[in-house]
Design an enzyme around this catalytic site. Structure first.
Site, PDB file in Angstrom:
ATOM      1  CB  CYS A 138      -9.183  -2.570  21.749  1.00 55.19           C
ATOM      2  SG  CYS A 138      -9.793  -3.759  21.108  1.00 55.19           S
TER       3      CYS A 138
ATOM      4  CG  HIS B  46      -5.120  -1.763  22.367  1.00 55.77           C
ATOM      5  ND1 HIS B  46      -5.245  -3.328  23.049  1.00 55.77           N
ATOM      6  CD2 HIS B  46      -5.025  -2.184  21.544  1.00 55.77           C
ATOM      7  CE1 HIS B  46      -6.387  -4.320  22.648  1.00 55.77           C
ATOM      8  NE2 HIS B  46      -5.964  -3.481  21.775  1.00 55.77           N
TER       9      HIS B  46
ATOM     10  CG  ASN C 161      -6.486  -6.915  19.866  1.00 54.21           C
ATOM     11  OD1 ASN C 161      -7.175  -6.817  20.917  1.00 54.21           O
ATOM     12  ND2 ASN C 161      -7.047  -6.332  19.332  1.00 54.21           N
TER      13      ASN C 161
HETATM   14  O1  UT7 Z   1      -7.591  -3.318  18.392  1.00 50.79           O
HETATM   15  C1  UT7 Z   1      -7.882  -3.205  17.098  1.00 50.79           C
HETATM   16  C2  UT7 Z   1      -7.583  -4.161  15.941  1.00 50.79           C
HETATM   17  N1  UT7 Z   1      -6.768  -3.496  15.176  1.00 50.79           N
HETATM   18  C3  UT7 Z   1      -6.241  -3.798  14.732  1.00 50.79           C
HETATM   19  O2  UT7 Z   1      -4.532  -3.150  15.702  1.00 50.79           O
HETATM   20  C4  UT7 Z   1      -4.973  -4.272  13.390  1.00 50.79           C
HETATM   21  C5  UT7 Z   1      -4.071  -3.178  12.945  1.00 50.79           C
HETATM   22  N2  UT7 Z   1      -4.306  -3.928  11.744  1.00 50.79           N
HETATM   23  C6  UT7 Z   1      -2.390  -4.461  12.052  1.00 50.79           C
HETATM   24  O3  UT7 Z   1      -2.370  -4.664  12.470  1.00 50.79           O
HETATM   25  C7  UT7 Z   1      -2.526  -5.046  10.083  1.00 50.79           C
HETATM   26  O4  UT7 Z   1      -3.083  -3.803   9.280  1.00 50.79           O
HETATM   27  C8  UT7 Z   1      -2.747  -6.607  10.065  1.00 50.79           C
HETATM   28  C9  UT7 Z   1      -1.735  -7.470  10.785  1.00 50.79           C
HETATM   29  C10 UT7 Z   1      -4.042  -6.397  10.371  1.00 50.79           C
HETATM   30  C11 UT7 Z   1      -2.204  -6.846   8.475  1.00 50.79           C
HETATM   31  O5  UT7 Z   1      -0.494  -6.205   8.286  1.00 50.79           O
HETATM   32  P1  UT7 Z   1      -0.329  -5.590   7.376  1.00 50.79           P
HETATM   33  O6  UT7 Z   1       1.124  -5.627   7.068  1.00 50.79           O
HETATM   34  O7  UT7 Z   1      -0.948  -4.489   6.651  1.00 50.79           O
HETATM   35  O8  UT7 Z   1      -0.872  -6.235   5.969  1.00 50.79           O
HETATM   36  P2  UT7 Z   1      -1.196  -6.064   4.793  1.00 50.79           P
HETATM   37  O9  UT7 Z   1      -3.027  -5.655   5.171  1.00 50.79           O
HETATM   38  O10 UT7 Z   1      -0.832  -5.136   4.023  1.00 50.79           O
HETATM   39  O11 UT7 Z   1      -1.066  -6.695   3.584  1.00 50.79           O
HETATM   40  C12 UT7 Z   1       0.060  -7.500   3.141  1.00 50.79           C
HETATM   41  C13 UT7 Z   1       0.346  -8.337   2.119  1.00 50.79           C
HETATM   42  C14 UT7 Z   1      -0.796  -8.528   1.444  1.00 50.79           C
HETATM   43  O12 UT7 Z   1       0.131  -9.068  -0.127  1.00 50.79           O
HETATM   44  P3  UT7 Z   1      -0.308  -8.439  -1.085  1.00 50.79           P
HETATM   45  O13 UT7 Z   1      -1.174  -7.695  -1.023  1.00 50.79           O
HETATM   46  O14 UT7 Z   1       0.946  -7.806  -0.355  1.00 50.79           O
HETATM   47  O15 UT7 Z   1       0.836  -9.621  -2.640  1.00 50.79           O
HETATM   48  C15 UT7 Z   1      -2.003  -9.915   2.158  1.00 50.79           C
HETATM   49  O16 UT7 Z   1      -2.693 -10.424   0.574  1.00 50.79           O
HETATM   50  O17 UT7 Z   1      -0.148  -9.868   3.011  1.00 50.79           O
HETATM   51  C16 UT7 Z   1      -0.913 -10.466   2.969  1.00 50.79           C
HETATM   52  N3  UT7 Z   1      -1.428 -11.272   3.930  1.00 50.79           N
HETATM   53  C17 UT7 Z   1      -1.297 -12.030   4.374  1.00 50.79           C
HETATM   54  N4  UT7 Z   1      -0.564 -13.065   4.123  1.00 50.79           N
HETATM   55  C18 UT7 Z   1      -0.443 -14.043   5.473  1.00 50.79           C
HETATM   56  C19 UT7 Z   1      -2.623 -10.642   4.691  1.00 50.79           C
HETATM   57  N5  UT7 Z   1      -3.067 -11.129   5.448  1.00 50.79           N
HETATM   58  C20 UT7 Z   1      -2.065 -11.828   5.595  1.00 50.79           C
HETATM   59  C21 UT7 Z   1      -2.496 -13.250   6.413  1.00 50.79           C
HETATM   60  N6  UT7 Z   1      -1.033 -14.141   6.168  1.00 50.79           N
HETATM   61  N7  UT7 Z   1      -2.791 -14.056   7.358  1.00 50.79           N
END
Ligand code: UT7
Length: 306
Positions: free
Chosen positions: A108, A233, A263
């Site tokens: 990216c 980005h 993205n």
């Molecule tokens: O070009 C580079 C590419 N990648 C990136 O830039 C990714 C960078 N990271 C992110 O954008 C974020 O970390 C994500 C959007 C991927 C995830 O968001 P987050 O706020 O970090 O969520 P998390 O992984 O900490 O998950 C929080 C909660 C979890 O539940 P519990 O354990 O708190 O009960 C997950 O299981 O949200 C849950 N969860 C979801 N719920 C609904 C994770 N993904 C989803 C989903 N829908 N898609």
């Protein structure tokens, strides 16, 4: 010698998948995706070369140049059509160019690696006068649409710019960086889907990009207050907010497409640039800061005078 961006073009495939579409097949919701990422929909079904050709054609028309005027084509992509030839060869043929062409893969951050490379080559005596720099990616094809941790994030698209020698505009400062020790937090093996430790990528990306913007600004002898237009980005609106906040740039100076595209990797910065152009802020003399990060990890920043 100074170099300016003389034209911009974009391409997005027709097919759109909304958050509500995703919520029909995986355990997620429009509300969760929008709140955590700022994404509402993404375009899918794109072919890297085709989107690059379309965006390149629009950029050439925008700059008022013909295929004969292009001295070099650089294509940033992580999703080449084939293992070889380089997809830039397919794009070169599709646009009826007769110049050299090569691919850049810095995931990216690739558009910024391509930008700085183009500038360097244009600065060599006898180097190209007019360069077509294109970022095109079809990450939807590497996405496991049953995995809610990645399916919500990625989409397809392309954006191209024409760089030309001109008395107006310049690259004022830049920074390119990489840390190959972080390969394991974001990667995609041959024949497999994207694997990502989202939270780790989030944290490392914010740190890397803030450091990169600081370095590029310091090289340019500028501060955050001098930035008129910020084009980060487009990976997650919360990452953009965290970066803007830490660098000290008001969100009003960012121009974002993430809600409509997700993205799009190499394409995200030129897509945001086209949005800024449509918003009328890319005026001669404006200080524009582009910055990004990607798998590798890689990162990069370019501060340019429009
Ligand atoms: O070009 C580079 C590419 N990648 C990136 O830039 C990714 C960078 N990271 C992110 O954008 C974020 O970390 C994500 C959007 C991927 C995830 O968001 P987050 O706020 O970090 O969520 P998390 O992984 O900490 O998950 C929080 C909660 C979890 O539940 P519990 O354990 O708190 O009960 C997950 O299981 O949200 C849950 N969860 C979801 N719920 C609904 C994770 N993904 C989803 C989903 N829908 N898609």
């Amino acid at each position: 010698m100074t170099i300016r961006i003389a034209g911009i073009g974009t391409s997005l495939p027709e097919k759109i998948i909304t958050n509500n579409d995703l919520a029909k097949s995986i355990d997620t919701s429009d509300e969760w995706i929008n709140e955590r990422t700022g994404i509402r929909r993404r375009h899918v079904g794109g072919v890297t070369s085709r989107m690059a050709i379309e965006s390149g054609r629009v950029a050439m028309a925008d700059a008022g140049v013909s295929p004969d005027d292009i001295d070099l084509l650089i294509l940033s992509t992580t999703t080449p059509d084939q293992r070889f030839p380089a997809t830039s060869a397919v794009v070169q043929s599709g646009l009826e160019l007769s110049c050299g062409a090569f691919d850049v893969n810095a995931v990216c951050a690739g558009f910024l690696y391509g930008y700085v490379t183009a500038y360097g080559l244009m600065s060599i005596p006898g180097g190209p006068s007019t360069v077509l720099l294109c970022g095109s990616d079809s990450l939807a094809s590497l996405t496991d649409w049953t995995d809610r941790s990645t399916a919500i994030l990625f989409g397809d698209g392309a954006g191209s710019v024409i760089l030309e020698r001109h008395e107006q505009g310049d690259l004022l400062g830049w920074d390119l960086g990489a840390d190959g020790n972080l390969q394991s937090i974001l990667y995609c093996d041959h024949g497999d889907f994207i694997q990502m430790e989202g939270r780790e990528v989030f944290k490392k990306a914010v740190r890397a990009v803030v450091g990169s913007v600081d370095k590029a600004l310091s090289n340019a002898g500028l501060t955050a207050d001098d930035i008129d237009v910020f084009l980060p980005h487009q990976a997650n609106i919360r990452i953009i907010e965290a970066i803007a906040n830490r660098v000290g740039i008001p969100m009003e100076k960012t121009h974002n497409v993430i809600a409509d595209t997700g993205n799009t990797s190499s394409a995200s910065i030129p897509l945001a640039m086209a949005k800024a152009q449509a918003n009328g802020v890319l005026q001669p003399g404006a200080v524009v800061c582009m910055t990004g990060f990607g798998g590798g990890m890689t990162w990069g920043t370019a501060v340019v005078r429009w």
